[in-house]
Design a protein around this motif. Structure first.
Motif, PDB file in Angstrom:
ATOM      1  N   SER A   1      22.102  69.725  35.310  1.00  0.00           N
ATOM      2  CA  SER A   1      20.667  69.901  35.098  1.00  0.00           C
ATOM      3  C   SER A   1      20.042  70.630  36.278  1.00  0.00           C
ATOM      4  O   SER A   1      20.610  70.681  37.378  1.00  0.00           O
ATOM      5  CB  SER A   1      19.988  68.539  34.926  1.00  0.00           C
ATOM      6  N   ASP A   2      18.861  71.194  36.063  1.00  0.00           N
ATOM      7  CA  ASP A   2      18.140  71.853  37.159  1.00  0.00           C
ATOM      8  C   ASP A   2      17.914  70.877  38.313  1.00  0.00           C
ATOM      9  O   ASP A   2      18.018  71.242  39.489  1.00  0.00           O
ATOM     10  CB  ASP A   2      16.798  72.390  36.657  1.00  0.00           C
ATOM     11  N   SER A   3      17.584  69.636  37.967  1.00  0.00           N
ATOM     12  CA  SER A   3      17.323  68.619  38.978  1.00  0.00           C
ATOM     13  C   SER A   3      18.554  68.354  39.842  1.00  0.00           C
ATOM     14  O   SER A   3      18.454  68.195  41.059  1.00  0.00           O
ATOM     15  CB  SER A   3      16.867  67.320  38.304  1.00  0.00           C
ATOM     16  N   SER A   4      19.725  68.317  39.211  1.00  0.00           N
ATOM     17  CA  SER A   4      20.938  68.033  39.992  1.00  0.00           C
ATOM     18  C   SER A   4      21.331  69.226  40.866  1.00  0.00           C
ATOM     19  O   SER A   4      21.944  69.047  41.920  1.00  0.00           O
ATOM     20  CB  SER A   4      22.096  67.626  39.078  1.00  0.00           C
TER      21      SER A   4
ATOM     22  N   GLY B   1      19.370  63.821  41.584  1.00  0.00           N
ATOM     23  CA  GLY B   1      18.117  64.347  41.082  1.00  0.00           C
ATOM     24  C   GLY B   1      17.342  63.278  40.333  1.00  0.00           C
ATOM     25  O   GLY B   1      17.926  62.354  39.763  1.00  0.00           O
ATOM     26  N   LYS B   2      16.026  63.421  40.321  1.00  0.00           N
ATOM     27  CA  LYS B   2      15.192  62.422  39.647  1.00  0.00           C
ATOM     28  C   LYS B   2      15.436  62.404  38.147  1.00  0.00           C
ATOM     29  O   LYS B   2      15.493  61.346  37.527  1.00  0.00           O
ATOM     30  CB  LYS B   2      13.714  62.688  39.937  1.00  0.00           C
ATOM     31  N   THR B   3      15.561  63.568  37.532  1.00  0.00           N
ATOM     32  CA  THR B   3      15.791  63.649  36.091  1.00  0.00           C
ATOM     33  C   THR B   3      17.065  64.418  35.830  1.00  0.00           C
ATOM     34  O   THR B   3      17.317  65.454  36.449  1.00  0.00           O
ATOM     35  CB  THR B   3      14.626  64.354  35.378  1.00  0.00           C
TER      36      THR B   3
ATOM     37  N   SER C   1      18.850  57.715  38.055  1.00  0.00           N
ATOM     38  CA  SER C   1      18.445  57.759  39.461  1.00  0.00           C
ATOM     39  C   SER C   1      17.944  56.406  39.946  1.00  0.00           C
ATOM     40  O   SER C   1      18.278  55.961  41.043  1.00  0.00           O
ATOM     41  CB  SER C   1      17.374  58.835  39.671  1.00  0.00           C
TER      42      SER C   1
ATOM     43  N   THR D   1      15.873  63.488  44.711  1.00  0.00           N
ATOM     44  CA  THR D   1      15.198  64.770  44.875  1.00  0.00           C
ATOM     45  C   THR D   1      14.330  65.108  43.668  1.00  0.00           C
ATOM     46  O   THR D   1      14.482  64.534  42.596  1.00  0.00           O
ATOM     47  CB  THR D   1      16.224  65.897  45.109  1.00  0.00           C
ATOM     48  N   THR D   2      13.436  66.048  43.860  1.00  0.00           N
ATOM     49  CA  THR D   2      12.536  66.486  42.792  1.00  0.00           C
ATOM     50  C   THR D   2      13.012  67.841  42.258  1.00  0.00           C
ATOM     51  O   THR D   2      14.201  68.122  42.271  1.00  0.00           O
ATOM     52  CB  THR D   2      11.091  66.547  43.309  1.00  0.00           C
ATOM     53  N   ASN D   3      12.097  68.684  41.812  1.00  0.00           N
ATOM     54  CA  ASN D   3      12.507  69.912  41.122  1.00  0.00           C
ATOM     55  C   ASN D   3      12.470  71.154  42.009  1.00  0.00           C
ATOM     56  O   ASN D   3      12.578  72.270  41.514  1.00  0.00           O
ATOM     57  CB  ASN D   3      11.620  70.135  39.894  1.00  0.00           C
TER      58      ASN D   3
END
Length: 280
Positions: free
Chosen positions: A12-15, A120-122, A137, A151-153
């Motif tokens: 994911s983008d978050s990861s 990551g958060k999401t 998370s 972490t965030t985005n």
């Protein structure tokens, strides 16, 4: 203080933002970073696979299970290879690992108390099965035996740190952790916020004494008054451009009290627009 940096990766983008932080800290702190991908076995369980098989036109879910497992395994390896490539290009000391299991449990089991775990958060699965998979998370943060950064985005270099300090054992641990963490990032001064229900004098002095005893780096202390989660959230959002990481003790209340009153830790994890570093 940090042994290894372990990063949870799901594509994911978050990861990938979590990966950026892991590689960045590996280089800055001169510590090894491990990229970990967990193939969530719940994606291979009967109800989910039956629904997927029906959607794809398979006559029985047994026909798709081996194929799905193979696809998930290959996808995980591709994610890890991309992480390793990025890490090498940026000068990080990296390794990779993959396994099958419950994501939060496996990540926690793969770490040691002196590690730093970054997630990551999401994640990827939140887009299509949030109720099925839950909040990975938050589960990691609650179960982990080592510090966890959520972490965030968006990635930002860590130059400005705030510490949310309430004087209890976990926040004292957070203050002690920052002594080395901030120093190793060449950060000479941090901001400490402490939320009290009301002005009392005695409580303020107690907080000051604890910080003087446990913090070896320069800090600016600000007292806020009201409900901790609301005041911390308000402070972070009003100063988000001046904050790179929020540090706090993780889950200081008993589980029963958290169920009744809610958890400040969980609230800040969900509401903070900047990464949160949780210390046990």
């Amino acid at each position: 203080m940090i042994g290894r940096i372990v990063v949870g990766l799901d594509g994911s983008d978050s990861s990938w933002v979590a990966a950026d932080y892991g590689i960045y800290l590996s280089v800055k702190l001169k510590k090894p970073v491990v990229g970990v991908h967990i193939v969530d076995i719940r994606l291979l369980e009967t109800p989910f696979v039956e629904d997927l098989a029906g959607a794809l036109g398979f006559t029985t879910y047994a026909d798709i299970t081996p194929k799905l497992k193979e696809v998930l395994d290959e996808r995980g390896r591709a994610i890890l290879n991309e992480f390793a490539k990025k890490c090498r290009e940026r000068g990080g000391d990296c390794s990779i690992a993959q396994t099958f299991g419950i994501v939060a449990n496996e990540l926690v089991d793969m770490t040691d108390p002196e590690d730093l775990l970054i997630v990551g958060k999401t994640g990827m699965h939140n887009k299509f099965a949030p109720l099925f998979l839950g909040s990975t998370s938050e589960a990691v943060a609650r179960k982990s035996k080592c510090p966890v950064m959520i972490t965030t985005n968006k990635f930002k270099e860590i130059k400005r740190i705030i510490l949310a300090f309430d004087g209890r054992e976990k926040s004292v641990h957070a203050a002690q952790y920052l002594n080395d963490f901030a120093k190793n990032l060449s950060i000479d001064k941090v901001t400490v916020i402490s939320v009290l229900e009301e002005k009392s004098g005695g409580k303020e002095e107690h907080i000051k004494e604890l910080l003087e005893s446990h913090m070896n780096l320069e800090y600016e202390l600000q007292f806020l008054y009201g409900y901790p989660e609301e005041e911390i959230e308000k402070y972070i959002k009003e100063n988000r451009e001046k904050i790179d990481v929020v540090t706090m003790g993780a889950y200081g209340e008993s589980r029963i009290k958290e169920l009744i009153l809610g958890s400040t830790t969980s609230y800040i994890i969900n509401k903070s627009p900047v990464p949160v570093l949780l210390i046990k």
